[in-house]
Design an enzyme around this catalytic site. Structure first.
Site, PDB file in Angstrom:
ATOM      1  N   VAL A 291      27.515  26.488  91.521  1.00  0.00           N
ATOM      2  CA  VAL A 291      26.791  25.302  90.950  1.00  0.00           C
ATOM      3  C   VAL A 291      25.242  25.879  91.477  1.00  0.00           C
ATOM      4  O   VAL A 291      24.915  25.881  92.507  1.00  0.00           O
ATOM      5  CB  VAL A 291      27.047  24.035  91.663  1.00  0.00           C
ATOM      6  CG1 VAL A 291      26.027  23.053  90.943  1.00  0.00           C
ATOM      7  CG2 VAL A 291      28.407  23.453  91.191  1.00  0.00           C
TER       8      VAL A 291
ATOM      9  N   ASP B  81      29.537  24.050  80.362  1.00  0.00           N
ATOM     10  CA  ASP B  81      29.066  24.780  81.845  1.00  0.00           C
ATOM     11  C   ASP B  81      28.415  23.661  82.619  1.00  0.00           C
ATOM     12  O   ASP B  81      28.830  23.543  83.954  1.00  0.00           O
ATOM     13  CB  ASP B  81      27.955  25.899  81.391  1.00  0.00           C
ATOM     14  CG  ASP B  81      27.478  26.403  82.644  1.00  0.00           C
ATOM     15  OD1 ASP B  81      28.266  27.300  83.143  1.00  0.00           O
ATOM     16  OD2 ASP B  81      26.313  26.265  82.956  1.00  0.00           O
TER      17      ASP B  81
ATOM     18  N   GLY C 151      23.375  28.466  91.123  1.00  0.00           N
ATOM     19  CA  GLY C 151      23.140  29.952  91.514  1.00  0.00           C
ATOM     20  C   GLY C 151      22.564  29.877  92.868  1.00  0.00           C
ATOM     21  O   GLY C 151      23.406  29.679  93.941  1.00  0.00           O
TER      22      GLY C 151
ATOM     23  N   GLY D  62      21.214  34.846  87.888  1.00  0.00           N
ATOM     24  CA  GLY D  62      20.445  35.802  87.996  1.00  0.00           C
ATOM     25  C   GLY D  62      21.235  36.715  89.341  1.00  0.00           C
ATOM     26  O   GLY D  62      21.777  36.089  90.180  1.00  0.00           O
TER      27      GLY D  62
ATOM     28  N   LYS E  27      30.030  22.140  86.429  1.00  0.00           N
ATOM     29  CA  LYS E  27      29.391  22.060  87.828  1.00  0.00           C
ATOM     30  C   LYS E  27      29.012  20.686  88.189  1.00  0.00           C
ATOM     31  O   LYS E  27      29.221  20.344  89.420  1.00  0.00           O
ATOM     32  CB  LYS E  27      27.822  22.767  87.361  1.00  0.00           C
ATOM     33  CG  LYS E  27      27.956  24.119  87.090  1.00  0.00           C
ATOM     34  CD  LYS E  27      26.597  24.688  86.649  1.00  0.00           C
ATOM     35  CE  LYS E  27      26.631  26.085  86.344  1.00  0.00           C
ATOM     36  NZ  LYS E  27      25.458  26.628  85.616  1.00  0.00           N
TER      37      LYS E  27
ATOM     38  N   GLU F 193      24.076  33.812  76.370  1.00  0.00           N
ATOM     39  CA  GLU F 193      24.920  34.477  76.146  1.00  0.00           C
ATOM     40  C   GLU F 193      25.129  34.802  74.459  1.00  0.00           C
ATOM     41  O   GLU F 193      24.639  33.708  73.669  1.00  0.00           O
ATOM     42  CB  GLU F 193      26.174  34.054  76.675  1.00  0.00           C
ATOM     43  CG  GLU F 193      25.975  34.286  78.117  1.00  0.00           C
ATOM     44  CD  GLU F 193      27.258  33.840  78.736  1.00  0.00           C
ATOM     45  OE1 GLU F 193      28.509  33.838  78.327  1.00  0.00           O
ATOM     46  OE2 GLU F 193      27.216  33.295  79.780  1.00  0.00           O
TER      47      GLU F 193
HETATM   48  P1  NAP Z   1      29.574  40.243  84.594  1.00  0.00           P
HETATM   49  O1  NAP Z   1      28.270  40.677  84.725  1.00  0.00           O
HETATM   50  O2  NAP Z   1      30.474  39.957  83.378  1.00  0.00           O
HETATM   51  O3  NAP Z   1      30.749  41.040  85.720  1.00  0.00           O
HETATM   52  C1  NAP Z   1      32.111  40.894  85.697  1.00  0.00           C
HETATM   53  C2  NAP Z   1      32.456  42.054  86.498  1.00  0.00           C
HETATM   54  O4  NAP Z   1      34.191  41.811  86.713  1.00  0.00           O
HETATM   55  C3  NAP Z   1      32.702  43.247  85.760  1.00  0.00           C
HETATM   56  O5  NAP Z   1      32.122  44.279  86.980  1.00  0.00           O
HETATM   57  C4  NAP Z   1      33.919  43.556  85.069  1.00  0.00           C
HETATM   58  O6  NAP Z   1      34.195  45.051  85.179  1.00  0.00           O
HETATM   59  C5  NAP Z   1      34.624  43.022  86.280  1.00  0.00           C
HETATM   60  N1  NAP Z   1      35.970  42.325  85.710  1.00  0.00           N
HETATM   61  C6  NAP Z   1      35.877  41.402  84.650  1.00  0.00           C
HETATM   62  N2  NAP Z   1      37.235  41.074  84.343  1.00  0.00           N
HETATM   63  C7  NAP Z   1      37.969  42.006  85.023  1.00  0.00           C
HETATM   64  C8  NAP Z   1      39.455  42.360  85.178  1.00  0.00           C
HETATM   65  N3  NAP Z   1      40.385  41.378  84.413  1.00  0.00           N
HETATM   66  N4  NAP Z   1      39.802  43.116  86.122  1.00  0.00           N
HETATM   67  C9  NAP Z   1      39.197  43.889  86.960  1.00  0.00           C
HETATM   68  N5  NAP Z   1      37.548  43.529  86.734  1.00  0.00           N
HETATM   69  C10 NAP Z   1      37.387  42.676  85.912  1.00  0.00           C
HETATM   70  O7  NAP Z   1      29.604  38.715  85.149  1.00  0.00           O
HETATM   71  P2  NAP Z   1      28.738  38.105  86.207  1.00  0.00           P
HETATM   72  O8  NAP Z   1      27.328  37.575  85.488  1.00  0.00           O
HETATM   73  O9  NAP Z   1      28.408  38.907  87.389  1.00  0.00           O
HETATM   74  O10 NAP Z   1      29.472  36.789  86.809  1.00  0.00           O
HETATM   75  C11 NAP Z   1      30.428  37.006  87.797  1.00  0.00           C
HETATM   76  C12 NAP Z   1      30.952  35.516  88.165  1.00  0.00           C
HETATM   77  O11 NAP Z   1      29.714  34.739  88.428  1.00  0.00           O
HETATM   78  C13 NAP Z   1      31.335  34.362  87.126  1.00  0.00           C
HETATM   79  O12 NAP Z   1      32.277  33.863  87.567  1.00  0.00           O
HETATM   80  C14 NAP Z   1      30.139  33.696  86.619  1.00  0.00           C
HETATM   81  O13 NAP Z   1      30.303  32.331  86.057  1.00  0.00           O
HETATM   82  C15 NAP Z   1      29.440  33.413  88.156  1.00  0.00           C
HETATM   83  N6  NAP Z   1      28.042  33.301  88.070  1.00  0.00           N
HETATM   84  C16 NAP Z   1      27.353  34.090  87.281  1.00  0.00           C
HETATM   85  C17 NAP Z   1      25.991  33.946  87.732  1.00  0.00           C
HETATM   86  C18 NAP Z   1      25.069  35.000  87.051  1.00  0.00           C
HETATM   87  O14 NAP Z   1      23.749  34.579  87.065  1.00  0.00           O
HETATM   88  N7  NAP Z   1      25.264  36.051  86.351  1.00  0.00           N
HETATM   89  C19 NAP Z   1      25.287  32.769  88.308  1.00  0.00           C
HETATM   90  C20 NAP Z   1      26.169  31.861  88.899  1.00  0.00           C
HETATM   91  C21 NAP Z   1      27.501  32.132  88.873  1.00  0.00           C
HETATM   92  P3  NAP Z   1      33.443  46.202  84.347  1.00  0.00           P
HETATM   93  O15 NAP Z   1      31.916  46.062  84.949  1.00  0.00           O
HETATM   94  O16 NAP Z   1      34.058  47.303  84.731  1.00  0.00           O
HETATM   95  O17 NAP Z   1      33.289  45.606  83.025  1.00  0.00           O
HETATM   96  N1  HSE Z   2      25.235  30.018  81.722  1.00  0.00           N
HETATM   97  C1  HSE Z   2      24.661  29.818  82.964  1.00  0.00           C
HETATM   98  C2  HSE Z   2      23.268  29.221  82.805  1.00  0.00           C
HETATM   99  C3  HSE Z   2      24.692  30.751  84.150  1.00  0.00           C
HETATM  100  O1  HSE Z   2      22.720  29.141  81.695  1.00  0.00           O
HETATM  101  O2  HSE Z   2      22.747  28.419  83.754  1.00  0.00           O
HETATM  102  C4  HSE Z   2      24.546  30.279  85.641  1.00  0.00           C
HETATM  103  O3  HSE Z   2      25.728  29.490  85.830  1.00  0.00           O
END
Ligand code: NAP
Ligand code: HSE
Length: 432
Positions: free
Chosen positions: A134, A203, A136, A304, A207, A192
């Protein structure tokens, strides 16, 4: 924990996983001072092992086999930053079954399966922390669980989705249309490719279900959150709101009155003077009202690489400290209050209604009579000609009224022969 080393299995090396590696490397000395042990990444699970990475990870640590992490007896903690529900849920339950502690950033999973995961963790005396799920980089879950433990929270309002806040900020500041700003946000990488769960409010609803469970100590589910997205918000609505002293935000509201709870996510007009009104762009903020403390607000980056990684690594630090003290799994408080949800007649707010009427004598009095029939009183009224066609546009803001009354009024107005069209209606917050 083996002597002075804690071994971590990292599931996912995308945006957040990369940030976790960077922080663990860059802040290792500070982390060691705080925990007394070295925290080491032992294995990294990915989907595409050949993919080029922006951080250096020894190639022999990278694997596509989840069980090489889950069944490695030397790994103490699983950090799950791969996202999704399946196969992730199964991996986390297996990690707990194996006695491993879990840190996750996965809001989708915690909103849908949090109760099951936390139950399993309690059975196995394991920690499960999910601060990054929630808002970040804002440490709001820790603030609710620890900082407010002595108080009774009665209201939380959150701007907890950066994508929609960016879109609404741009629409508001530049007068641009929803479609144009969404397209630009996608080109810039803020939104996205499939923005459905962001713009649809889902989303944010996930949260808010996590926040309300922790804030009100009741087991809230996603279905308990009434949810409306921003795709129907128009620049005209935003302009009329501005004239009346409001700014449009996608607000998650969790409110508790006499043990009755309401949780919603909806586009909301927020009074300019409210602390949330000036939260712009991709930033997040959570406003918390406690009976004893009064108003507080937590502000910062909701997503981020590094901001999100700070939350993940801080959770990891807590797990390691607990390991040293031998108290893992004992700090979590399960929801202990009965969940009692409000009915629509028990939900009170001000409302903004914009509609087109025939511009002739007696219409305004019929509108106010309809309002009075449902005991709704008006705070602000604005009228102006509409399309020069003997029509007028009426914009009203009600005093605090029940949601049920507003629904009844909208039905009556729609059925009347003097109302041509209901253009929009929104909840209004602030300025009480
Ligand atoms: P991402 O950039 O899409 O990265 C996902 C990673 O997981 C990649 O390295 C991918 O492998 C790996 N992966 C996905 N499915 C897989 C599977 N079935 N088996 C093995 N590896 C797998 O995602 P992210 O943005 O870092 O987000 C990760 C989590 O954090 C999510 O739950 C998201 O909601 C949460 N989150 C993200 C943010 C943000 O700012 N991005 C903020 C708050 C929370 P490859 O690299 O090989 O493709
Ligand atoms: N898609 C989400 C946002 C990322 O726009 O806030 C963080 O959870």
């Amino acid at each position: 924990m083996n002597g002075h080393k804690v071994k971590v299995g990292l599931m996912g090396l995308g945006t957040v996983g990369t940030g976790v590696i960077r922080l663990l490397e860059g802040h290792q000395d500070d982390l060691k001072q705080q925990t007394g042990v070295q925290t080491e990444i032992a294995k990294v699970l990915v989907q595409n092992p050949g993919k080029e990475r922006s951080v250096n990870v020894q190639s022999d640590l990278i694997t596509t086999d989840p069980y090489s992490l889950l069944h490695d007896p030397e790994i103490d903690v699983i950090v799950e930053v791969m996202g999704g529900i399946e196969p992730t849920l199964g991996f986390i339950l297996e990690a707990l079954e194996q006695g491993k502690h879990v840190v996750t950033a996965n809001k989708d999973l915690m909103a849908l399966h949090g109760a099951e995961i936390l139950k399993k963790a309690a059975e196995k005396n394991c920690d499960v922390f999910y601060e990054a799920s929630v808002a970040g980089g804002i440490p709001i879950l820790r603030a609710l669980v620890e900082g407010f433990s002595s108080d009774r929270i009665t209201k939380m309002m959150g701007i907890v989705n950066g994508t929609t806040n960016y879109i609404l900020t741009k629409m508001s500041q530049e007068g641009a249309s929803y479609d144009a700003v969404l397209k630009e946000a996608q080109q810039l990488g803020y939104a996205e490719a499939d923005p459905t769960s962001d713009v649809g409010g889902i989303d944010a609803a996930r949260k808010m279900s996590i926040l309300s469970t922790l804030g009100f100590h009741a087991g809230m589910n996603l279905e308990d959150v009434s949810c409306k997205g921003i795709s129907e918000v128009t620049s005209e609505d935003i302009e009329y709101g501005k004239k009346l002293g409001y700014v449009m935000k996608l607000i998650g509201i969790a409110k508790q009155d006499d043990e009755l709870i309401e949780v919603s996510v909806e586009p909301t007009f927020v009074k300019n003077s409210h602390p949330l009104a000036s939260v712009n762009g991709v930033f997040n903020a959570v406003y918390v009202y406690g009976e004893a403390v009064g108003e507080t607000m937590f502000y910062g980056p909701g997503a981020g690489e590094l901001p999100t990684a700070t939350a993940v690594v801080s959770d990891l630090v807590t797990v390691v400290k607990n390991m040293k003290l031998g108290v893992n799994g004992r700090g979590m408080v399960a929801p202990y209050k009965e969940k009692k949800l409000k009915k629509d007649e028990e939900i009170f707010a001000k409302y903004f209604i914009r509609f087109i009427v025939d511009d002739k004598s007696g219409v305004l009095s019929q509108v106010t009579k309809t309002m009075a029939d449902y005991d709704v009183s008006l705070e602000q009224v604005m009228q102006q000609p509409y399309n020069k066609d003997h029509k007028a546009e009426l914009i009203i803001v009600t005093h605090s009224s029940s949601k049920k009354s507003i629904q009844n009024i909208l039905t009556q107005l729609e059925m009347s022969d003097y109302v041509n069209e209901i253009k929009s209606f929104y909840r209004v917050e602030g300025g009480e």
